[in-house]
Scaffold this active site. Structure first.
Site: not given
Length: 719
Positions: A559, A563, A565, A569, A670, A682
């Site tokens: 991360h 990157h 997710d 994660h 999330h 992100e």
């Protein structure tokens, strides 16, 4: 007020309004069968400014903004009802220079596909009526005006508008409100006072930005006022663009300028700002010579010349009648086709074209048929396909048009053309602005769905407040027809206002525009928090050691930097990177600009069109120094996930290290995004990326067990 079908309380059509301002009006109780609207600029209305207007209780649209339109500005209006749009088969449905900012609309903004050139920003669309304090309703049929349309304290439009000089002056708070009424400001007066009639002084507000700075820009005054003829003898050309549409030599309304070899016109545009970027737009085509039907030199038989739809014409004839046009120069094969501007009355009607004698063989025959013509529709048209001239014609000849039968064709004009590849051009240019003289060429033959206005971007010098715009035809055998000029400040599309606000007038700037068409938005040198390993690289086996190559090793957290997710994660049962659908990370994306928020939810996105958007990128500018991990960020509200899912959004990207608060352990955003099938990108770098539509590529590595992946994300601007 009762109106007939397709009308409006304020209605204009097919006119250059030369920056007329329509403001501080309340339009209401518009009742009419079949569609009556509040404020209605119909097709081909240009250079008009609508601001601080309120509409309610209209039987159709609160506002109907038909296209084409150019340089229509809509600022701070409150529209209770929908907004409609319609192009009316104009072929080129553009809205160059038109802007829609700081408006609140209770209904939908329809027909957006017709209006792709219009800049829309800082609006609340499909807002319902809950933003206003006491708007019109069945139980409140006479609302107190204008205060009924003041925003409630809970409205997301409070202090969220763009600062627009001349429009929002005197606003209260950090920023103006969205809509026609500013909370806390002195209310503007509504209605009449017969006992104390006003004695107004009418003037145009010079401070309103982004209006067209050119005057008599479409020659609709019917003369060359505001223009200077600097070479040759250019002439006005009159034709009903409303009827002829894309096939016309006139782009808008009724007039264009016809340039022959050696002709130049120019206009000096004053009142520009130093060190400011402007865009010049103008329309132009190259065509052959046009002859008005009624301007013949001799005739036989009988013709009626009663005007039809504003055009003088040959509108009715006896069988076998003919007209003669003296001494038309065909040069050395300049023309290979002829087209007739006509109202085709009867299938089978025919005109024969002959040279030098009405009894000679025809060089072209125009026969009306339903495939090539619009039969009896009551409007002027050129036939869809030019009629070929069947033999090579050179030199000077008298041309005869012979009408076989009686009263089958109303004839406005005929046009001699060359249908082969473009062999001629005209020049559009700008000079005397403090920079290098810049030009572009005009080579198009028709105004069709692929034709675009010619554009030149220029930036004034440090002390320059004027520029000279010109169009010229240096040489060649054909004619240029130019129309629809415009010069206005350049604004990114869409156009987010930003900057510092000083008192009642903002010192505002626009985010910088990169000259690149692709934006490198990955970063691997972020400081991504205490649990991430920063990126390092070292050579484990050098070329000197191996004898052939360097072999390197990287060390970093999944991360680190830009990157994606994977659900694993934050969910032990979630998918890992190798299981994700790669289609999520490559394809069209929309970038939106939401600065200065502490959190981002439904309210912050409610004024943004997300229909058909699969990938949404949010630029916040909140992470100022990406070499240092931030203390706080504007997080996503969990309820936003369901809202985005309704539009079909499947990927959300941000210029932030997380979608949740940095100290969150629950990671509610999330989890909610995952529940609704929305994946996360992100750590984007969006500093120079303007809002708009792009192609995104941000493919993760195929890391079999990983909970995420670094990506190199690239945005390529869509045309």
């Amino acid at each position: 007020m009762k109106l007939s079908k397709d009308g409006g309380a304020f209605y204009v059509v097919n006119v250059d309004m030369e920056n007329t301002e329509i403001h501080h009006n309340v339009v209401h109780d518009i009742i009419g069968a079949g569609g009556s609207h509040g404020i209605y600029p119909d097709n081909s209305v240009h250079n008009a400014i609508f601001y601080n207007n309120i509409t309610y209780n209209t039987s159709a649209n609160g506002m109907l903004i038909n296209v084409p339109n150019e340089y229509q500005l809509f600022y701070n209006n409150s529209i209770q009802g929908p907004i409609g749009q319609f192009c009316n088969n104009f072929d080129v449905c553009d809205s160059i220079g038109s802007k829609f900012t700081n408006n609140i609309v209770s209904g939908a903004f329809g027909g957006g596909a017709n209006n792709n050139d219009m800049t829309k920003d800082k609006n609340i669309i499909s807002a319902g009526t809950t933003h206003w304090t006491a708007p019109y309703s069945v139980t409140n049929s006479t609302p107190t005006l204008p205060s009924a349309y003041t925003l409630k304290s809970t409205s997301t439009g409070l202090d969220q508008g763009a600062v627009i000089p001349g429009i929002t002056d005197g606003y209260v708070g950090n920023k103006p409100d969205i809509g026609a009424v500013e909370t806390g400001a002195a209310p503007w007066k509504v209605g009449h006072d017969f006992a104390n009639p006003p004695n107004p002084t009418f003037y145009l507000n010079p401070n309103i930005p982004y209006k067209n700075q050119m005057k008599n820009a479409g020659f609709e005054r019917g003369n060359f006022e505001e223009w200077t003829i600097t070479a040759g003898t250019p002439s006005l050309f009159k034709q009903a663009a409303w009827d002829y549409k894309a096939s016309s030599m006139v782009r808008f309304q009724n007039n264009a300028v016809r340039l022959k070899a050696g002709d130049t016109i120019q206009q000096t545009v004053n009142g520009l700002k130093p060190n400011t970027t402007y865009t010049l737009n103008a329309w132009g085509i190259i065509q052959g010579t046009v002859f008005q039907a009624e301007d013949y030199n001799a005739s036989a038989g009988t013709f009626s010349q009663t005007p039809f739809r504003g055009e003088n014409c040959l509108c009715g004839n006896t069988a076998g009648a003919w007209v003669k046009y003296n001494s038309i120069d065909f040069g050395t094969g300049l023309y290979n086709s002829i087209n007739f501007g006509a109202v085709s009355r009867v299938t089978g009607g025919k005109i024969d074209v002959k040279l030098d004698n009405p009894t000679n063989p025809s060089i072209a025959t125009y026969t009306i048929n339903s495939t090539n013509d619009v039969i009896n529709n009551g409007a002027w048209n050129y036939n869809k396909t030019d009629t070929p001239i069947t033999t090579s014609v050179t030199g000077v000849h008298d041309v005869y048009l012979v009408f076989s039968n009686a009263n089958e064709i109303y004839l406005d004009n005929f046009r001699l053309s060359n249908t082969t590849a473009n062999v001629d051009q005209a020049i559009l240019g700008v000079k005397d602005y403090g920079g290098t003289e810049t030009t572009t060429t005009i080579t198009d033959k028709t105004f069709n769905s692929t034709t675009k206005a010619k554009s030149i971007e220029f930036t004034t010098g440090p002390t320059n407040t004027s520029a000279t715009i010109y169009a010229s035809k240096p040489n060649g055998n054909y004619f240029a027809f130019v129309d629809g000029f415009g010069v206005a400040e350049e604004v990114p599309v869409p156009a987010p206002f930003s900057g510092s606000y000083n008192g009642t007038v903002a010192n505002f700037t626009w985010p910088a525009v990169s000259n690149a068409v692709s934006y490198d938005v990955y970063r691997s040198d972020f400081k991504d928090g205490p649990h991430n390993t920063p990126f390092t690289y070292k050579v484990n086996w050098s070329k000197e050691e191996s004898g052939s190559v360097n072999v390197g090793q990287i060390n970093m957290s999944i991360h680190t930097g830009t990157h994606i997710d994977a659900p694993f994660h934050f969910d032990n049962e979630g998918k890992r990177v190798i299981e994700l659908d790669l289609d999520l990370y490559i394809g069209s994306a929309r970038v939106v600009y939401l600065p200065n928020y502490t959190s981002i939810g439904v309210g912050e996105l409610s004024g943004i069109d997300l229909n058909g958007i699969t990938r949404l990128i949010i630029r916040t500018d909140a992470w100022k120094d990406q070499r240092t991990f931030p203390q706080t960020i504007p997080h996503l509200k969990p309820e936003l996930a369901a809202y985005l899912s309704e539009f079909g959004v499947r990927l959300i990207g941000l210029d932030l290290p997380s979608v949740d608060p940095l100290d969150s352990k629950e990671l509610l955003a999330h989890h909610e995004l995952a529940v609704h099938g929305i994946h996360i990108l992100e750590g984007l770098v969006l500093d120079d990326v303007l809002p708009g539509d792009y192609e995104l590529a941000a493919l993760p590595l195929p890391l079999v067990e990983a909970d995420g992946s670094p990506v190199r994300a690239v945005l390529k601007k869509l045309p």
